[in-house]
Design an enzyme around this catalytic site. Structure first.
Site, PDB file in Angstrom:
ATOM      1  N   GLY A 253     -41.608  63.044 134.702  1.00 31.66           N
ATOM      2  CA  GLY A 253     -40.267  63.347 135.178  1.00 31.66           C
ATOM      3  C   GLY A 253     -40.207  64.601 136.030  1.00 31.66           C
ATOM      4  O   GLY A 253     -39.440  64.672 137.004  1.00 31.66           O
ATOM      5  N   ASP A 254     -41.021  65.590 135.684  1.00 29.40           N
ATOM      6  CA  ASP A 254     -41.086  66.823 136.479  1.00 29.40           C
ATOM      7  C   ASP A 254     -41.663  66.537 137.862  1.00 29.40           C
ATOM      8  O   ASP A 254     -41.230  67.107 138.866  1.00 29.40           O
ATOM      9  CB  ASP A 254     -41.946  67.873 135.772  1.00 29.40           C
ATOM     10  CG  ASP A 254     -41.510  68.126 134.349  1.00 29.40           C
ATOM     11  OD1 ASP A 254     -40.309  67.941 134.055  1.00 29.40           O
ATOM     12  OD2 ASP A 254     -42.358  68.512 133.528  1.00 29.40           O
ATOM     13  N   THR A 255     -42.658  65.666 137.903  1.00 25.69           N
ATOM     14  CA  THR A 255     -43.249  65.266 139.183  1.00 25.69           C
ATOM     15  C   THR A 255     -42.225  64.539 140.036  1.00 25.69           C
ATOM     16  O   THR A 255     -42.103  64.796 141.252  1.00 25.69           O
ATOM     17  CB  THR A 255     -44.478  64.372 138.948  1.00 25.69           C
ATOM     18  OG1 THR A 255     -45.421  65.068 138.127  1.00 25.69           O
ATOM     19  CG2 THR A 255     -45.133  63.988 140.262  1.00 25.69           C
TER      20      THR A 255
END
Length: 308
Positions: A253-255
C-alpha cells in the site's frame, strides 16, 4: 521544484522471517531473514527517491533503532528531520511460514510521546512552505491521540499545504472539512469509517464518492489482490492487480501511494498513473522488501484500467 514531506509518527524496523514451520514450545529456525527501515511514510520517501523525487522525512525517533532508520535514510540521500524522543523506535516482526502457507504479523506499540514533543512536531509542520505536499501515514505511537490528524489538517489548510492521509483511524473523517488533497484507505478501513463490516466493489465506489463529496479532492482505494480505485469529483478509475506469488503484503500500500504521488506530480494521466502504481505495489508484494521497479513494466501489461 515541489517540496514533498512525509510524516511517520510511529517509525519501525521490520524484521522479516521465513521459516518452514512454526511450532509452539519449540525452537523454530528460520530459513531466511531480512531487516528493513520502515514505517509507512518512510516507505513513501523511499519510493519517491527511486522515482527521482526528493522528500523530507518527519516523525518521532527514539533510541538506537531510530538512529538506524535515520542513518539508513541519509545513506539513501533522503533528508530527515525527526523529533528525538525517549525510549526506542519499535521493531515489528513479520513471519512467513511455508508449511502450511501462512503469514504472521506482530506489530508493536512504539514509544510513549510526551506533549512537548508533539508540540515540536506540529511546529515543524507549520513551517512547511505553501504549495508543498505532506503525506501523513501509519499508526500513532503511545501518547499521541488520533485528533492530531485533524490538527495537522487545520494547519495545512491554513498554510496552503496539500495534505495526503494514509491511516486507519476514523478521525480521518474529521479532515474532510479542510479539503485534504488525497485520502488512501484500503477496503477494510473504508468499511470501518462508515460503520460496515465489509464492502462490495460497488459500495467501495459509493463510499469513496462520499469522501469526495464531503471534501476530499482525491481518493485512492487499495483493494489488495483485487487492485484499486482512483476517485475524483469528475471520474472513477478501476484497475485490477496482476498475478504473481505474494511474499509480503506489508509495504504494498505504501508503494501504491508513493508511486501515485510521484506520477501525479510528474503529470501522468490517471489511467497511466493507476496502472503503474498498481504494478509497483504488486511488485513489492511479490518480494521481501520494496520494489526495485525492475518488473513493473512487465506487470503493467497485465493491468487494465477502466474509467467507470
Amino acid at each position: 521544484m515541489t517540496a514533498i514531506y512525509t510524516c511517520t509518527m510511529n517509525l519501525a524496523i521490520d524484521l522479516f522471517i521465513e521459516t518452514d514451520s512454526l511450532q509452539p514450545d519449540s525452537v523454530n529456525r528460520s530459513v531466511d531473514d531480512d531487516i528493513q527501515a520502515n514505517g509507512k511514510g518512510v516507505n513513501v520517501s523511499l519510493i519517491l527517491k527511486q522515482m527521482g523525487l526528493n522528500s523530507t522525512a518527519l516523525g518521532f525517533s527514539g533510541g538506537f533503532t531510530g538512529a538506524y532508520i535515520d542513518q539508513f535514510l541519509v545513506e539513501k540521500e533522503i533528508q530527515t528531520d525527526f523529533v528525538e524522543v525517549e525510549g526506542m523506535t519499535r521493531i515489528n516482526v513479520f513471519t512467513q511460514v511455508n508449511h502450511p502457507k501462512s503469514e504472521y504479523k506482530l506489530v508493536n506499540k512504539g514509544p510513549d510521546i510526551p506533549e512537548e514533543k508533539i508540540t515540536q512536531l506540529l511546529a515543524q509542520i507549520r513551517r512547511i512552505p505553501t504549495d508543498s505536499y505532506l503525506c501523513v501515514s501509519g499508526s500513532l505511537p503511545q501518547g499521541v491521540q488520533p485528533d492530531i490528524i485533524q490538527k495537522i489538517s487545520e494547519i495545512t489548510a491554513q498554510n496552503g499545504v496539500h495534505l495526503i492521509v494514509d491511516t486507519s483511524y476514523r478521525e480521518v473523517l474529521d479532515t474532510l472539512k479542510y479539503k485534504p488533497f488525497l485520502l488512501k484507505p484500503n477496503e477494510e478501513e473504508l468499511a470501518e469509517w462508515f460503520g460496515k463490516e465489509q464492502l462490495t466493489f460497488d459500495e467501495c465506489i459509493m463510499y469513496g464518492k462520499k469522501l469526495v463529496a464531503a471534501g476530499a479532492e482525491n481518493v485512492l482505494v487499495s483493494l489488495g489482490g483485487e487492485g484499486g480505485l482512483y476517485i475524483t469529483k469528475d471520474a472513477v478509475y478501476s484497475g485490477n492487480a496482476p498475478k504473481g506469488h505474494v511474499v509480503n503484503t506489508a509495504c504494498a500500500g505504501d508503494t501504491l501511494l508513493g508511486c501515485f504521488i510521484g506520477n501525479y506530480l510528474k503529470g501522468l494521466s490517471p489511467e497511466a498513473n493507476l496502472t503503474y502504481s498498481l504494478a509497483a505495489a504488486s511488485s513489492t508484494a511479490f518480494q521481501k522488501g520494496l520494489t526495485d521497479f525492475s518488473d513493473v513494466a512487465a506487470l503493467s501489461q497485465q493491468i487494465k484500467v477502466r474509467k467507470l
